[in-house]
Design a protein around this motif. Structure first.
Motif, PDB file in Angstrom:
ATOM      1  N   THR A 152       0.859  -1.189   0.000  1.00  0.00           N
ATOM      2  CA  THR A 152       0.000   0.000   0.000  1.00  0.00           C
ATOM      3  C   THR A 152       0.898   1.243   0.000  1.00  0.00           C
ATOM      4  O   THR A 152       0.554   2.257  -0.588  1.00  0.00           O
ATOM      5  CB  THR A 152      -0.917  -0.017   1.246  1.00  0.00           C
ATOM      6  N   GLY A 194       6.536  -9.950   2.525  1.00  0.00           N
ATOM      7  CA  GLY A 194       6.928 -10.203   3.900  1.00  0.00           C
ATOM      8  C   GLY A 194       6.159 -11.403   4.450  1.00  0.00           C
ATOM      9  O   GLY A 194       5.139 -11.817   3.885  1.00  0.00           O
ATOM     10  N   ILE A 250       9.553  -0.702  11.719  1.00  0.00           N
ATOM     11  CA  ILE A 250       8.806   0.482  11.275  1.00  0.00           C
ATOM     12  C   ILE A 250       7.585  -0.005  10.507  1.00  0.00           C
ATOM     13  O   ILE A 250       7.690  -0.960   9.735  1.00  0.00           O
ATOM     14  CB  ILE A 250       9.667   1.349  10.311  1.00  0.00           C
TER      15      ILE A 250
END
Ligand code: ATP
Length: 210
Positions: free
Chosen positions: A9, A105, A176
């Protein structure tokens, strides 16, 4: 010649994305890794920043780094962004013999079976999965069986074919997330050094996520 893509995104892009993207490009030995922002995510609510704003931030975040490329392929299509459509389009461009790597991921792998035509993904590409703290390879069920039938630990072996296998790798996952960045902005905290300065400036100038 081989092609690697890394979708997301990117709301907004951050140093976790950029660092892993560089490491993936080096690991896979590709000239450039294409970072592809989705237009309308298929599995979550519409992001608060528009596709054009997310693409602009991605370009600013990449800056002069020639190994990374912001690709607007999903922004040029109407409706939800399905990865299988993107893979089919890229495969049609590059032909059958060029290796194509889809980089995701571990958080993404865990829910791969909710994607459109997920069992066909490896007809078009190899999947390269980077570990993410808190997420494991699925251990049971149809997705676990599908993964173990495709697992390939040896990267040189995987590179000999253009599609069909799944490789797990341990790269640098910085702590993060875009969610944490948006939260900090909404509570008035600084986001410096979580994402490149050019992205911080763009967010401030356009009053995003406030
Ligand atoms: P959000 O917090 O809004 O869910 P995100 O930070 O997880 O966003 P996405 O754009 O959803 O980012 O993720 C795109 C891809 O980047 C996914 O494959 C995800 O696993 C990976 N990714 C996200 N954060 C990191 C990170 N810190 N390090 C490495 N990869 C990451």
């Amino acid at each position: 010649m081989s092609v690697a893509i890394f979708g997301g995104t990117f709301n907004p892009v951050h140093n976790g994305h950029l660092r892993i993207a560089i490491e993936l490009a080096e690991l896979l030995g590709v000239d450039s890794l294409r970072m592809i922002p989705c237009a309308l995510p298929a599995h979550r609510e519409a992001p608060s920043a528009s596709p054009e704003q997310r693409l602009e931030m991605l370009k600013l975040g990449i800056g002069e780094q020639s190994q990374l490329l912001a690709d607007d392929i999903e922004l040029c299509r109407d409706g939800p962004s399905y990865t299988i459509d993107t893979l089919r389009a890229i495969r049609a461009q590059i032909g059958d013999s060029t290796a194509l790597y889809l980089c995701v991921g571990m958080d993404v792998l865990a829910s791969l079976d909710s994607w459109r035509d997920w069992q066909q993904l490896t007809d078009y590409c190899h999947i390269v999965v980077s570990s993410r703290p808190g997420y494991q390879v699925p251990q049971s069920g149809a997705l676990a069986d599908w993964i173990s039938a495709r697992l390939c630990d040896d990267l040189p072996t995987l590179k000999q074919s253009s599609a069909g296998k799944l490789h797990l790798c341990n790269l640098t996952m910085l702590g993060i997330s875009s969610t944490a960045i948006r939260h900090k902005i909404s509570t008035g905290e600084k986001i410096d050094y979580l994402t490149p300065a050019a992205v911080v400036n763009c967010i401030q100038q356009q009053h995003l996520y406030e």
